[in-house]
Enzyme design. Structure first.
Site, PDB file in Angstrom:
ATOM      1  N   VAL A 176       0.845  -1.200   0.000  1.00  0.00           N
ATOM      2  CA  VAL A 176       0.000   0.000   0.000  1.00  0.00           C
ATOM      3  C   VAL A 176       0.881   1.251   0.000  1.00  0.00           C
ATOM      4  O   VAL A 176       0.624   2.196  -0.730  1.00  0.00           O
ATOM      5  CB  VAL A 176      -0.940   0.008   1.231  1.00  0.00           C
ATOM      6  CG1 VAL A 176      -1.754   1.303   1.276  1.00  0.00           C
ATOM      7  CG2 VAL A 176      -1.870  -1.205   1.198  1.00  0.00           C
ATOM      8  N   HIS A 236      16.171  -8.448  19.937  1.00  0.00           N
ATOM      9  CA  HIS A 236      14.802  -8.478  20.466  1.00  0.00           C
ATOM     10  C   HIS A 236      13.774  -8.916  19.441  1.00  0.00           C
ATOM     11  O   HIS A 236      12.707  -9.409  19.782  1.00  0.00           O
ATOM     12  CB  HIS A 236      14.425  -7.086  20.980  1.00  0.00           C
ATOM     13  CG  HIS A 236      14.016  -6.141  19.891  1.00  0.00           C
ATOM     14  ND1 HIS A 236      14.921  -5.606  18.995  1.00  0.00           N
ATOM     15  CD2 HIS A 236      12.803  -5.661  19.526  1.00  0.00           C
ATOM     16  CE1 HIS A 236      14.274  -4.830  18.142  1.00  0.00           C
ATOM     17  NE2 HIS A 236      12.998  -4.849  18.436  1.00  0.00           N
ATOM     18  N   HIS A 265       6.401 -13.327  20.172  1.00  0.00           N
ATOM     19  CA  HIS A 265       7.630 -13.292  19.364  1.00  0.00           C
ATOM     20  C   HIS A 265       8.866 -13.161  20.236  1.00  0.00           C
ATOM     21  O   HIS A 265       9.951 -13.583  19.848  1.00  0.00           O
ATOM     22  CB  HIS A 265       7.541 -12.183  18.313  1.00  0.00           C
ATOM     23  CG  HIS A 265       7.907 -10.816  18.801  1.00  0.00           C
ATOM     24  ND1 HIS A 265       7.073 -10.046  19.568  1.00  0.00           N
ATOM     25  CD2 HIS A 265       9.026 -10.066  18.616  1.00  0.00           C
ATOM     26  CE1 HIS A 265       7.651  -8.895  19.821  1.00  0.00           C
ATOM     27  NE2 HIS A 265       8.836  -8.877  19.264  1.00  0.00           N
ATOM     28  N   ASP A 272      12.829   0.309  21.389  1.00  0.00           N
ATOM     29  CA  ASP A 272      12.224  -0.422  20.274  1.00  0.00           C
ATOM     30  C   ASP A 272      11.228   0.490  19.560  1.00  0.00           C
ATOM     31  O   ASP A 272      11.266   0.653  18.338  1.00  0.00           O
ATOM     32  CB  ASP A 272      11.547  -1.687  20.795  1.00  0.00           C
ATOM     33  CG  ASP A 272      10.792  -2.456  19.715  1.00  0.00           C
ATOM     34  OD1 ASP A 272      11.178  -2.340  18.529  1.00  0.00           O
ATOM     35  OD2 ASP A 272       9.824  -3.168  20.041  1.00  0.00           O
ATOM     36  N   GLN A 325      -3.002  -0.565  10.407  1.00  0.00           N
ATOM     37  CA  GLN A 325      -4.376  -1.078  10.292  1.00  0.00           C
ATOM     38  C   GLN A 325      -5.105  -0.435   9.096  1.00  0.00           C
ATOM     39  O   GLN A 325      -6.328  -0.295   9.119  1.00  0.00           O
ATOM     40  CB  GLN A 325      -5.159  -0.782  11.588  1.00  0.00           C
ATOM     41  CG  GLN A 325      -4.509  -1.282  12.861  1.00  0.00           C
ATOM     42  CD  GLN A 325      -4.585  -2.792  12.999  1.00  0.00           C
ATOM     43  OE1 GLN A 325      -5.255  -3.459  12.224  1.00  0.00           O
ATOM     44  NE2 GLN A 325      -3.889  -3.346  13.977  1.00  0.00           N
TER      45      GLN A 325
END
Length: 516
Positions: A101, A151, A165, A239, A303
Site C-alpha cells: 500500500v 529483540h 515473538h 524499540d 491497520q
C-alpha cells in the site's frame, strides 16, 4: 534508616577510606611508596575498566543509517550480526503487507534491529554519564545493546494464540550463542561476559513483567535496565523510538515525537521501592506525542483498510499451503505451522515463502498461488464501509449477526442485484495508545528541575486540556469479497452491488448498536 541517610553514611565511609589511603601514601618511604603507588594505580585501572563505557581500544564497526546516521557497533555485536540467524532479518519486511500500500515501506527488520541496539546504547550512556552512582558497567552496556539487537529475531506477536515473538527471539538468541561458541568457546569471555550475562540478555528481551523481583540476570538495584528494550511498565522503550522514526520516514507520515530530546531528559529515580527510568515534567507533551504517534501509525498504516485485507489474504494463502503442501508428507517433514517449535526450523521462515509458493507449479499449492496472484494483480476485496463503535464490548459475532439481519431485511433498488452475507464479511479493528482503554501517560514517572531524584506520575493540571477523554476505539469494517464463480461478474453489476452494499451499511450503522 532512610535510604538518603544511608547513602550519606556510605559516602562518608568511602571518603574516610580514601583520606586514610592518601595519608598512608604520604607517610610511607621508598621503596614502599612506589609499591603502594603501583597498587593504587592497578586498583583505579580495574575500577575504570569495569565502570567506564569507553570502547575506544576496540575496533568498532560503523553502520550508516538513514535514521540515526553513523552507528558504532561493538565487535561482539558485529559477530552476532554476521550469523545466518540474524542475516535472515534482511529477508523480512518490517511492515509486511503494508509495503503493498505504501511503496516506500520496503525497509526490513534487519535495519530496525541495528537501530534499536544503537539507541539502547545511547540511552545507557546518557544514564551512566548523568548518574555515575548507578554503577553501570561495560557488561551492562553490552548486554542491553545485544538485547536490543536480538529483540526482534522472532515474528510479531499475533501468531499463534498464547505464543509471543519475544519467546522465539530468546530461542533464536540461544541458537546464535551456541553457533558462536562452536567457533570460539571463549567468545563471550573475551568481551567480559559470562553465563549470567546471557541470562540477563534473555530477560531484557522479554522485559520485567512481575511486581516481585524474580530475575537472575541482575539484582533489583539494576531494575531500570529492564525498561530500556522492552518496557512492560509503560511501553516507553527504544524499540518504539526506532520503529516510530523509521516507519514514519519510510511511510511518509509526519512524526511529531522527538526521541532525541526525550533521551537527554531520561533519568533514573526510585519510585515505590524500585528504580525506574523517568523524564522531566516539561517533557510530558513530548511523551504524549509518542503515544499519539503509535495511534496514528496504526490508524493510517498498520491497520490501513487495504493493508489489513492484504495481510488477511496472505494469512489465508499460508494456511492453505500449510495444509496442502504437506498432504501425504513423510513423518519427519514439518508443516509451516510446526516450524515455531525449534529455532533451526524457524530460521528458515522468511518473506521468501510467498515467492516460493508463487513460483511453484505443484497442484496442491494452486489455491494458495491463486490468492497470492490476486494480490499481485490487485484483485482485492472491495471496501464497503467503516464505522466507529460507540458501544463497548460488542463482539464480532454479535456484529456479524446484526449485519446478516440487516442484509436480509434490506430491499435492493436494482432488481438484478441481491446481497449475500457470505460475500460481505465483517472485520473489527482495535486501536489504542498502547494500553487498551487506559491513559498510558499515567504510568510514566516524571521528575522536576528542583527535585531531580523524586519522581511521580504527572498531574492532570500539568497536561494539555486538549488530550482525549478516551484512549481506545474499535472500528467495524465491511468488505465485498467475490467468490471464484463471481470472478467474471460484469463490472456494471459489481458496481451496482457495491452501491447497494454501501447503502445497506449506512442503514445498519444508523440503526444498530449506536454506530455512526
Amino acid at each position: 534508616m532512610p535510604r538518603s541517610e544511608q547513602t550519606r553514611k556510605t559516602l562518608s565511609g568511602y571518603r574516610k577510606s580514601l583520606q586514610d589511603l592518601k595519608k598512608s601514601y604520604e607517610t610511607s618511604e621508598e621503596p614502599e611508596k612506589q609499591q603502594l603507588w603501583d597498587i593504587i594505580q592497578d586498583e583505579l585501572q580495574d575500577i575504570l575498566k569495569k565502570y567506564s563505557l569507553d570502547f575506544s581500544k576496540e575496533k568498532m564497526k560503523i553502520f550508516n543509517d538513514p535514521i540515526h546516521g553513523h552507528m558504532e557497533m561493538n565487535p561482539l555485536l558485529v559477530k552476532i550480526i554476521d550469523t545466518p540467524q540474524f542475516q535472515r532479518l534482511r529477508r523480512i519486511k518490517q511492515l509486511g503487507g503494508t509495503y503493498l500500500v505504501y511503496p516506500g515501506a520496503s525497509h526490513n527488520r534487519f535495519e530496525h534491529s541495528l537501530g534499536v541496539a544503537y539507541l539502547a546504547g545511547r540511552l545507557v550512556k546518557v544514564l551512566h554519564s548523568n548518574q555515575p552512582e548507578l554503577k553501570i558497567t561495560k557488561q551492562d552496556f553490552l548486554c542491553v545493546q545485544i538485547a536490543g539487537l536480538c529483540h526482534d529475531l522472532g515474528l510479531p506477536d499475533d501468531i499463534p494464540e498464547k505464543w509471543k515473538h519475544e519467546q522465539m527471539s530468546v530461542l533464536m538468541f540461544d541458537d546464535i550463542v551456541k553457533s558462536l561458541k562452536a567457533e570460539n568457546e571463549d567468545v563471550l569471555k573475551e568481551h567480559g561476559l559470562d553465563d549470567k550475562d546471557v541470562i540477563f540478555i534473555k530477560e531484557l528481551i522479554e522485559g520485567a513483567k512481575t511486581s516481585e523481583w524474580t530475575y537472575k540476570g541482575r539484582d533489583e538495584e539494576k531494575s531500570f535496565l529492564y525498561e530500556i528494550v522492552a518496557n512492560k511498565q509503560n511501553g516507553i522503550d527504544v524499540d518504539k523510538w526506532d520503529y516510530f522514526a523509521r516507519d514514519c520516514h519510510h511511510l511518509g507520515i509526519r512524526n511529531s515525537f522527538d526521541h532525541q530530546r526525550l533521551l537527554k531528559f531520561a533519568r533514573v529515580c526510585e519510585v515505590k521501592g524500585r528504580k525506574h527510568i523517568c523524564f522531566r515534567d516539561k517533557e510530558a507533551d513530548n511523551v504524549y506525542d509518542m503515544f499519539r504517534t503509535r495511534y496514528t501509525l496504526h490508524r493510517q498504516a498498520y491497520q490501513h483498510k487495504i493493508a489489513n485485507i492484504i495481510e488477511d489474504m496472505h494469512a489465508e494463502a499460508l494456511l492453505l499451503a500449510d495444509r496442502d503442501l504437506h498432504e501425504g508428507k513423510p513423518e519427519d517433514m514439518l508443516k509451516i505451522s510446526e516450524a515455531i517449535k525449534t529455532a533451526e526450523d524457524y530460521s528458515k521462515l522468511t518473506d521468501e515463502i510467498f515467492e516460493q509458493i508463487l513460483s511453484s507449479t505443484a497442484d496442491n499449492l494452486k489455491k494458495s498461488r491463486n490468492i497470492l496472484d490476486k494480490i499481485i494483480r490487485r484483485k482485492l476485496p472491495k471496501f464497503v464501509g467503516e464505522a466507529r463503535l460507540t458501544k463497548k464490548n460488542t463482539s464480532k459475532e454479535e456484529l456479524t449477526e446484526t449485519w446478516k439481519a440487516a442484509i436480509k431485511k434490506y430491499k435492493t433498488t436494482h432488481p438484478t442485484v441481491s446481497l449475500n452475507a457470505e460475500d460481505l464479511p465483517v472485520y473489527v479493528v482495535d486501536l489504542d495508545h498502547g494500553m487498551k482503554d487506559k491513559n498510558p501517560i499515567q504510568y510514566v514517572y516524571f521528575y522536576s528541575k528542583r527535585k531531580p531524584n523524586k519522581a511521580s506520575p504527572i498531574r492532570d493540571y500539568q497536561l494539555s486540556s486538549f488530550l482525549p477523554k478516551r484512549f481506545n476505539e474499535e472500528l467495524v469494517r465491511v468488505y465485498y469479497k467475490r467468490s471464484d464463480d463471481q470472478a467474471a461478474e460484469d463490472k456494471k453489476e459489481e458496481k451496482k452491488k457495491l452501491e447497494e452494499a454501501e447503502e445497506c451499511f449506512q442503514i445498519w450503522c444508523a440503526d444498530n448498536f449506536g454506530l455512526n
